[in-house]
Write an enzyme that holds these catalytic residues in place. Structure first.
Site, PDB file in Angstrom:
ATOM      1  N   ASP A 224       0.867  -1.178   0.000  1.00  0.00           N
ATOM      2  CA  ASP A 224       0.000   0.000   0.000  1.00  0.00           C
ATOM      3  C   ASP A 224       0.904   1.229   0.000  1.00  0.00           C
ATOM      4  OD1 ASP A 224      -2.117  -1.702   0.175  1.00  0.00           O
ATOM      5  OD2 ASP A 224      -2.549  -1.327   2.280  1.00  0.00           O
ATOM      6  N   ASP A 379     -13.614  -5.091  -1.502  1.00  0.00           N
ATOM      7  CA  ASP A 379     -13.420  -4.767  -0.087  1.00  0.00           C
ATOM      8  C   ASP A 379     -14.744  -4.934   0.662  1.00  0.00           C
ATOM      9  OD1 ASP A 379     -10.716  -4.012  -0.412  1.00  0.00           O
ATOM     10  OD2 ASP A 379     -11.340  -2.055  -1.157  1.00  0.00           O
TER      11      ASP A 379
END
Length: 533
Positions: A224, A379
């Site tokens: 990330d 997600d």
């Protein structure tokens, strides 16, 4: 000097980097004369068969390429460039191939997930100078939905098993082509390319070839990436998507350096998630392009990029398409594009109207680059209900009761980094995205993110049983045993982790050592030991 035929689609940057890494200089084809004057021609084909053939014809390169292939000079074709050597393809029946070899191209017709994505072995059908320094147990990186079916066997160099045996490489004189990507295949792929570039003539027979090849389960390191408060790009990690700790962004390292380390440790893929990509002008986010460019110079394994890949309009009113955004990332070194929030909104629109538009980011990118280039990042979070009929979503029975003893749940998709829930469930989202042309599902789980409690096996099995494309399990890994669980108790083809790798709690090598003998994996020593950034 190596001449490279770049027809404008896909990640040719990695092929150039691999050739230059091996000490050669690359010259790009700009016109027909460049092909005619070439002494050694490399043709990396990526994406759609029809787009490739159309581009060759429109740019006046089809006939010069055919003449070159008949000349007997060295040629190396990769992926769709192998398929282009044959007469036709099921992918685009109306678009003829080059017809250099008799035969056709067909889609996989097996019960396994398609596309065929990952590291698989090869079985040599004849000797070749390409095999010098290689062993039969090594694996190469494949990413394709179609394979060649030659009309004769004389040019078959290697075969591979995926549901059944298919041709994975051909060789006829100085013309060779592989379905796999040597530039993405670590040490073995670089060695094979090196043998071609060196013009080695000694015929070598590949020893210790397996009687049957098996696709390896992939271990993926996810980074990330975002700017910290000082403006530097750093690798961070959230706990249930919160990346700040004591007010500051967690800084777990520099993206290019970490990617190189994970490659050396044996990561089968590297995924970058640009979590600051929600700005107004994502195409001007040059640091992420630089991260990809620098990483692809040293990491000869697949790279995925996600975050903010969508249609957007700049302050001057100019519309940029998701396809333009994806194209820039491919040119910078990415092999696959991950679409997250935009996919949820696309699916909501399809469910509302009852039909796709044909112009969504998923459809556009897969149409040009092939379904294998499009990953859908989901997600979801658990929502508990008392019965399967309580909501108009796909509900599962769970072994883990809810706060009020509920025995059922559904998985609510979210957008904006998990901050906003949407009225569509993860199973439906995956199914619709597959219909739209996506080739892979990256399945996260907000409830498990950062918990080290293990993957949500119930969610993974629900999605795996609902789609026919590969599924990557993500969120929750805390120890090596969790990887064994996800590969033996679900149909996931790959498992992704971030925090435990960044914090060096569980090295990638330890994961592979644990999995050895339990599931098929790619050996750690398949990486190139000299490519440290």
């Amino acid at each position: 000097m190596i001449t490279l035929l770049d027809y404008g689609a896909g990640n040719v940057r990695s092929v150039i980097n691999a050739i230059e890494h091996l000490g050669e200089t690359v010259s790009l084809v700009t016109n027909a004369a460049d092909i005619e004057q070439a002494e050694r021609l490399v043709f990396p084909g990526v994406g759609n068969f029809g787009m490739l053939m159309h581009s060759l014809r429109e740019n006046g390169l089809r006939e010069p390429l055919i003449r070159y292939l008949h000349s007997g000079k060295p040629f190396f074709g990769i992926c769709v460039a192998l398929q282009a050597l044959f007469e036709s393809s099921e992918e685009v029946p109306e678009e003829p191939g080059l017809g250099i070899l008799p035969g056709r191209v067909q889609r996989f017709t097996c019960d396994l997930a398609v596309p065929h994505i990952g590291w698989n072995g090869i079985k040599a059908q004849q000797g070749s100078p390409l095999f010098k320094g290689l062993h039969g147990y090594e694996k190469f990186y494949f990413i394709h939905s179609f394979h060649v079916v030659p009309a004769t066997t004389e040019a078959i160099l290697t075969t591979t098993d995926y549901g059944y045996e298919f041709v994975s490489a051909i060789q006829k004189g100085a013309m060779v082509a592989t379905q796999f990507h040597p530039e993405k295949s670590g040490r073995a792929g670089l060695k094979l390319l090196e043998n071609f570039l060196a013009g080695t003539r000694e015929t070598v027979h590949l020893t210790a070839c397996p009687s049957t090849t098996v696709l390896a389960k992939r271990i993926i390191a996810c980074l990330d990436v975002r700017a910290n408060d000082q403006g530097d790009l750093v690798v961070t990690k959230g706990d249930q998507y919160e990346v700040r700790e004591q007010g500051a962004v967690r800084n777990l390292g520099k993206p290019v350096e970490l990617a190189g380390e994970y490659y050396q440790q044996g990561a089968d893929e590297i995924a970058f998630l640009n979590i600051t990509a929600y700005r107004d002008l994502p195409l001007k986010d040059m640091p992420m392009f630089e991260v990809l460019q620098q990483t692809s110079q040293h990491v000869f394994a697949p790279l995925t990029i996600g975050g903010g890949i969508r249609d957007f309009t700049d302050p001057d009113g100019r519309l940029y398409s998701a396809l333009e955004m994806a194209s820039q990332y491919f040119r910078a070194g990415a092999d696959k594009i991950s679409i997250g929030s935009d996919a949820v909104l696309i699916v909501e629109d399809v469910l509302r109207t009852g039909h796709p538009t044909g112009f969504s980011s998923i459809e556009q990118i897969s149409r040009v680059y092939g379904s294998q280039a499009v990953v859908i990042s989901i997600d979801p979070r658990r929502v508990y209900v008392n019965s399967p009929d309580a909501v108009a979503h796909q509900v599962i029975s769970t072994r883990y009761p809810g706060p009020n003893g509920e025995r059922f749940c559904w998985y609510e998709c979210t957008i904006r980094g998990g901050r906003e829930g949407r009225p569509v469930d993860a199973v439906t989202l995956a199914q619709v995205c597959e219909q739209l042309g996506a080739g892979e599902i990256l399945l996260n789980c907000i409830d498990r993110d950062g918990t080290n409690a293990g993957f949500d096996l119930e969610l993974i099995n629900a999605v795996c049983s609902a789609v026919t494309i590969p599924v990557i399990a993500s969120s929750g890994a805390g120890k090596v045993e969790h990887f064994g669980e996800v590969f033996t108790q679900t149909g996931a083809e790959a498992a992704l982790a971030a925090g435990i790798f960044h914090r060096r709690e569980v090295p990638i090598g330890a994961v592979k050592k644990y999995l050895q003998g339990k599931v098929e994996i790619r050996p750690v020593d398949d990486v190139d030991p000299i490519t440290t950034p």
